[in-house]
Scaffold this active site. Sequence first.
Site, mmCIF file in Angstrom:
data_model
loop_
_atom_site.group_PDB
_atom_site.id
_atom_site.type_symbol
_atom_site.label_atom_id
_atom_site.label_comp_id
_atom_site.label_asym_id
_atom_site.label_seq_id
_atom_site.Cartn_x
_atom_site.Cartn_y
_atom_site.Cartn_z
ATOM 1 C CG PHE A 262 1.293 -3.445 3.702
ATOM 2 C CD1 PHE A 262 -0.001 -2.921 3.627
ATOM 3 C CD2 PHE A 262 2.321 -2.755 3.071
ATOM 4 C CE1 PHE A 262 -0.253 -1.729 2.947
ATOM 5 C CE2 PHE A 262 2.071 -1.563 2.393
ATOM 6 C CZ PHE A 262 0.789 -1.054 2.332
ATOM 7 C CG ASP B 57 6.354 -7.723 -0.351
ATOM 8 O OD1 ASP B 57 7.373 -7.022 -0.519
ATOM 9 O OD2 ASP B 57 5.212 -7.252 -0.199
ATOM 10 C CE LYS C 66 8.198 0.495 2.859
ATOM 11 N NZ LYS C 66 7.224 -0.576 2.625
HETATM 12 C C1 LIG Z 1 5.958 -0.699 1.893
HETATM 13 C C2 LIG Z 1 5.648 -2.072 1.422
HETATM 14 C C3 LIG Z 1 4.940 -2.300 0.223
HETATM 15 C C4 LIG Z 1 4.363 -1.191 -0.609
HETATM 16 O O1 LIG Z 1 5.337 -0.344 -1.117
HETATM 17 P P1 LIG Z 1 4.912 1.079 -1.765
HETATM 18 O O2 LIG Z 1 6.198 1.595 -2.323
HETATM 19 O O3 LIG Z 1 4.345 1.915 -0.663
HETATM 20 O O4 LIG Z 1 3.903 0.795 -2.816
HETATM 21 C C5 LIG Z 1 4.766 -3.611 -0.187
HETATM 22 N N1 LIG Z 1 5.225 -4.639 0.552
HETATM 23 C C6 LIG Z 1 5.899 -4.462 1.702
HETATM 24 C C7 LIG Z 1 6.424 -5.644 2.450
HETATM 25 C C8 LIG Z 1 6.114 -3.171 2.191
HETATM 26 O O5 LIG Z 1 6.760 -3.002 3.361
#
Ligand SMILES: *Cc1c(COP(=O)(O)O)cnc(C)c1O
Length: 390
Positions: free
Chosen positions: A123, A210, A239
Amino acid sequence: MPTYARLPVTFKKGEGAWLWDTHDQRYLDALSGIGVCGLGHAHPAVAATLAQQGSTLIHTSNLYHIPQQQQLADQLMRLSGMEQAFFTNSGAESCEAAIKIARLYGHNKDITTPTVVVTEGSFHGRTLATLSASGSRKVQAGFEPLVQGFVRAKFNDIDELREIAKNSGDTVAILVEPIQGEGGINVPDDHYLTAVRELCDEYGWLMMLDEVQTGICRTGKWFAWQHSDIRPDVVTLAKGLGNGFPIGACLVSGPATNVLQAGNHGSTFGGNPLACSVALTVLQTMEKEQLAARAEQLGERLRTNLTQAFAEETGVAAIRGKGLMIGVELDRPCGVLLKDALEAGLLISIQADNVIRLLPPLIISDEEADEIVARLKTIVTTFLKKEAPL
Ligand SMILES: *Cc1c(COP(=O)(O)O)cnc(C)c1O
């Protein structure tokens, strides 16, 4: 727009790991606003910075120098060993920046259709490029045509990456989460990131991690790659960086430095004085209170106690994670647990239909950690008794 299936609760205030609803019911927050509020709710240092910077200067724009942005970049470089930063307002934007860097890096090498390797179950966000990069049909369905230029491999499968490397001269990068969060707390083998690093070196790919969910002390290190002896070329953050104030970052090092030049990328809000001041306070507080080490220790405690609590429970298939990023996998879909937990005063999330995800604040006490296990045990045991397996 009805984009969220919300639970029937409204919170009016928080403190530490606790939230209060509009009926004065108290909830233990084992999710932290989805891995965001690592310092818990209403942290006094964060509140003070918001008030102080908010009454001094909130925003000027990236047309001008921003000392708080420079300081935040310096701190992130010191903690990560990376070399440059671009600031955003969310995780998706941080990943967009990474994907743009990979493409430009490819074009600079005269690769006209640069391809980025991504993994199943990943994701990376909800924008068109990041949903195309994500390995989940649910986030893609209805938004075709997808952005091109991605090739997908199994997560934690080095052999498949080797095959791709041998067969695609257009590949310029891999984008992968050190631990998949939304995909169900999937922890790869210990040597996975090291093997990815070696492959990237061999083929001249950018290693892009990521760390939007795993970063900022969540897994027991500042960044999850620091559990191995490597450094990535690109890292995305968001986050935990602002403890709830929106801010993200894309960090680069080695071959990814200076790829983006003036005019290649930008953001009106990204890196504003207020967001950067808050993030600086978050880093400072985490460092002062040694919350990375604390997350590691609390994670051990939680996983040990969860293992003990569910030792006799055959419906619990696995307990996994690193630091305070924990998954409890059941042998059957368990979406209803969200509501059961809410009624028991516990906030959790369910991923991949059958994995309970815990991302508690890093500031919880031992007693609060034990309370999470106690509440979860009651809920899960009751659920497994009444819901038949598939
Ligand atoms: C939450 C998340 C995203 C997206 O972040 P947003 O601030 O909602 O755009 C991208 N990559 C990972 C691994 C995430 O957990």
